[in-house]
Motif scaffolding. Structure first.
Motif, PDB file in Angstrom:
ATOM      1  N   VAL A  70       1.569  -8.442   0.073  1.00 25.36           N
ATOM      2  CA  VAL A  70       1.420  -7.204   0.827  1.00 25.36           C
ATOM      3  C   VAL A  70       0.003  -7.085   1.359  1.00 25.36           C
ATOM      4  O   VAL A  70      -0.961  -7.393   0.663  1.00 25.36           O
ATOM      5  CB  VAL A  70       1.714  -5.986  -0.084  1.00 25.36           C
ATOM      6  CG1 VAL A  70       1.701  -4.711   0.725  1.00 25.36           C
ATOM      7  CG2 VAL A  70       3.027  -6.161  -0.803  1.00 25.36           C
ATOM      8  N   PHE A  71      -0.128  -6.647   2.583  1.00 24.63           N
ATOM      9  CA  PHE A  71      -1.450  -6.441   3.160  1.00 24.63           C
ATOM     10  C   PHE A  71      -1.668  -4.984   3.495  1.00 24.63           C
ATOM     11  O   PHE A  71      -0.725  -4.254   3.769  1.00 24.63           O
ATOM     12  CB  PHE A  71      -1.635  -7.299   4.410  1.00 24.63           C
ATOM     13  CG  PHE A  71      -1.786  -8.734   4.046  1.00 24.63           C
ATOM     14  CD1 PHE A  71      -3.002  -9.213   3.601  1.00 24.63           C
ATOM     15  CD2 PHE A  71      -0.691  -9.589   4.096  1.00 24.63           C
ATOM     16  CE1 PHE A  71      -3.139 -10.537   3.234  1.00 24.63           C
ATOM     17  CE2 PHE A  71      -0.824 -10.913   3.728  1.00 24.63           C
ATOM     18  CZ  PHE A  71      -2.055 -11.389   3.302  1.00 24.63           C
ATOM     19  N   SER A  72      -2.939  -4.597   3.501  1.00 25.26           N
ATOM     20  CA  SER A  72      -3.253  -3.177   3.681  1.00 25.26           C
ATOM     21  C   SER A  72      -3.360  -2.766   5.145  1.00 25.26           C
ATOM     22  O   SER A  72      -3.525  -1.605   5.440  1.00 25.26           O
ATOM     23  CB  SER A  72      -4.536  -2.831   2.935  1.00 25.26           C
ATOM     24  OG  SER A  72      -5.506  -3.820   3.154  1.00 25.26           O
ATOM     25  N   ALA A  76      -0.379   3.027   6.489  1.00 28.29           N
ATOM     26  CA  ALA A  76      -1.021   3.397   5.227  1.00 28.29           C
ATOM     27  C   ALA A  76      -0.068   4.051   4.232  1.00 28.29           C
ATOM     28  O   ALA A  76      -0.161   3.820   3.025  1.00 28.29           O
ATOM     29  CB  ALA A  76      -2.197   4.315   5.501  1.00 28.29           C
ATOM     30  N   ARG A  77       0.863   4.846   4.719  1.00 27.58           N
ATOM     31  CA  ARG A  77       1.786   5.547   3.820  1.00 27.58           C
ATOM     32  C   ARG A  77       2.787   4.578   3.201  1.00 27.58           C
ATOM     33  O   ARG A  77       3.068   4.633   2.004  1.00 27.58           O
ATOM     34  CB  ARG A  77       2.546   6.633   4.595  1.00 27.58           C
ATOM     35  CG  ARG A  77       2.632   7.960   3.846  1.00 27.58           C
ATOM     36  CD  ARG A  77       3.565   8.929   4.542  1.00 27.58           C
ATOM     37  NE  ARG A  77       4.631   9.314   3.635  1.00 27.58           N
ATOM     38  CZ  ARG A  77       4.445  10.129   2.603  1.00 27.58           C
ATOM     39  NH1 ARG A  77       3.278  10.633   2.339  1.00 27.58           N
ATOM     40  NH2 ARG A  77       5.475  10.433   1.817  1.00 27.58           N
ATOM     41  N   VAL A  79       2.470   1.318   2.923  1.00 30.25           N
ATOM     42  CA  VAL A  79       1.878   0.198   2.204  1.00 30.25           C
ATOM     43  C   VAL A  79       1.707   0.481   0.712  1.00 30.25           C
ATOM     44  O   VAL A  79       1.810  -0.418  -0.109  1.00 30.25           O
ATOM     45  CB  VAL A  79       0.541  -0.227   2.873  1.00 30.25           C
ATOM     46  CG1 VAL A  79      -0.596   0.643   2.428  1.00 30.25           C
ATOM     47  CG2 VAL A  79       0.253  -1.683   2.606  1.00 30.25           C
ATOM     48  N   MET A  80       1.486   1.735   0.342  1.00 31.07           N
ATOM     49  CA  MET A  80       1.337   2.077  -1.068  1.00 31.07           C
ATOM     50  C   MET A  80       2.642   1.806  -1.805  1.00 31.07           C
ATOM     51  O   MET A  80       2.649   1.213  -2.887  1.00 31.07           O
ATOM     52  CB  MET A  80       0.955   3.545  -1.232  1.00 31.07           C
ATOM     53  CG  MET A  80      -0.311   3.943  -0.504  1.00 31.07           C
ATOM     54  SD  MET A  80      -1.724   2.955  -1.018  1.00 31.07           S
ATOM     55  CE  MET A  80      -1.795   3.441  -2.730  1.00 31.07           C
ATOM     56  N   ALA A  83       3.185  -1.942  -2.023  1.00 29.10           N
ATOM     57  CA  ALA A  83       2.335  -2.534  -3.070  1.00 29.10           C
ATOM     58  C   ALA A  83       2.929  -2.259  -4.454  1.00 29.10           C
ATOM     59  O   ALA A  83       2.964  -3.144  -5.319  1.00 29.10           O
ATOM     60  CB  ALA A  83       0.917  -1.976  -2.973  1.00 29.10           C
ATOM     61  N   GLN A  84       3.424  -1.043  -4.650  1.00 32.35           N
ATOM     62  CA  GLN A  84       4.037  -0.705  -5.943  1.00 32.35           C
ATOM     63  C   GLN A  84       5.291  -1.546  -6.171  1.00 32.35           C
ATOM     64  O   GLN A  84       5.503  -2.094  -7.258  1.00 32.35           O
ATOM     65  CB  GLN A  84       4.361   0.785  -6.000  1.00 32.35           C
ATOM     66  CG  GLN A  84       3.097   1.654  -6.056  1.00 32.35           C
ATOM     67  CD  GLN A  84       3.407   3.131  -6.121  1.00 32.35           C
ATOM     68  OE1 GLN A  84       4.235   3.639  -5.360  1.00 32.35           O
ATOM     69  NE2 GLN A  84       2.751   3.837  -7.009  1.00 32.35           N
ATOM     70  N   SER A  86       5.883  -4.443  -4.910  1.00 30.57           N
ATOM     71  CA  SER A  86       5.505  -5.846  -5.130  1.00 30.57           C
ATOM     72  C   SER A  86       5.102  -6.074  -6.585  1.00 30.57           C
ATOM     73  O   SER A  86       5.380  -7.139  -7.145  1.00 30.57           O
ATOM     74  CB  SER A  86       4.385  -6.269  -4.163  1.00 30.57           C
ATOM     75  OG  SER A  86       3.128  -5.845  -4.620  1.00 30.57           O
ATOM     76  N   ALA A  87       4.466  -5.075  -7.195  1.00 27.18           N
ATOM     77  CA  ALA A  87       4.108  -5.202  -8.614  1.00 27.18           C
ATOM     78  C   ALA A  87       5.372  -5.319  -9.469  1.00 27.18           C
ATOM     79  O   ALA A  87       5.451  -6.150 -10.382  1.00 27.18           O
ATOM     80  CB  ALA A  87       3.274  -4.005  -9.065  1.00 27.18           C
TER      81      ALA A  87
END
Lengths: 175, 175
Positions: A70-72, A76-77, A79-80, A83-84, A86-87
């Motif tokens: 994931v890239f930033s 912006a909304r 991507v968070m 990212a979560q 992807s974890a």
């Protein structure tokens, strides 16, 4: 080599299971999209994704897991959440003791289409052709996840084997 | 009410366990910082955090988990890791069947200092005073995690009780 590829997302998370060896056409075993609603509680959404991915790992018994990085620079909304997700995707592999590799979107596109800037339609077309499917996998999130698995197989999983040893060692030391 | 507060981070993840009731000074049970190295493999870092948080939940048996919410306006590189760590933190609660609440940094600061724009030193000073500690908790990541737990206790956990029922229902339906 059986690989479970994951295109992480909180609202739609694509999962593709492919079996194959480097340089040969692979076989599609299964694909799936795990969904949750944007207005649902974040704890429930993550829990649903976690359980769904754990079930798919148990069901398909992959030898490794490949996850899109994931890239930033994206929205912006979104991507968070990505990212979560992807974890959770990475943990689905490492908790099961499997090697997990991440690939950038351009690595995945280049692996299946020859171009790191290919669009979604091209990726879907090539996934369909490479795996000799009767019809393109739908939705596109599933095609991306399948492409990630193909990318991992074609890379030969060298890094994966090194990491598998490290994960095995970490699991032994924490017992 | 015993609350496990988490200040999510991949390199340093603060954890604070506080027992108390709304409107009364609470008691600090324990605090901890889970660390991992930035140059380590992401799968191993997430696995280490996941296992460490699961152990702390098992050890301290909190009734709920409170996690600081992550925003995308921070440093773009750091924020991805923080978002991933926050997913692991939230799952540490929901996997254990506990209600999980998230709070914004300004909600946490306002709860312990009266000001949503207080700095780290003020938060640390108030945490030390509110819990009648002999010395400020160190490092600051621990103080923030303790502040998150205090914030949750003072909010009375109303939302937490509603969510607990939803998590219990989700767990029943997936069996």
């Amino acid at each position: 080599m059986r690989v479970l590829g994951i295109d992480p997302g909180l609202t739609r998370c694509g999962v593709g299971v492919v079996e194959g060896v480097p340089g040969r056409p692979g076989t599609l075993i299964d694909y799936h999209v795990v969904r949750s609603e944007p207005d649902e509680d974040i704890a429930l959404r993550l829990l649903h994704l976690d359980r769904s991915l754990a079930e798919l790992v148990t069901l398909h018994k992959p030898e490794s897991v490949a996850v899109e990085r994931v890239f930033s620079q994206h929205n912006a909304r979104t991507v968070m959440g990505t990212a979560q997700a992807s974890a959770v995707a990475i943990l689905a592999g490492s908790r099961a003791g499997l090697p997990v590799q991440t690939y950038t979107p351009s690595e995945v596109k280049a692996a299946v289409t020859g171009s790191g800037t290919a669009d979604k339609a091209q990726v879907t077309a090539m996934v369909t052709r490479l795996l000799r499917l009767d019809a393109p996998p739908k939705p596109a999130d599933a095609a991306d996840a399948i492409a990630i698995a193909i990318c991992h197989i074609w890379r030969g999983g060298t890094r994966a084997r090194i990491q598998a040893a490290a994960i095995a060692a970490a699991r032994r030391s924490s017992r």
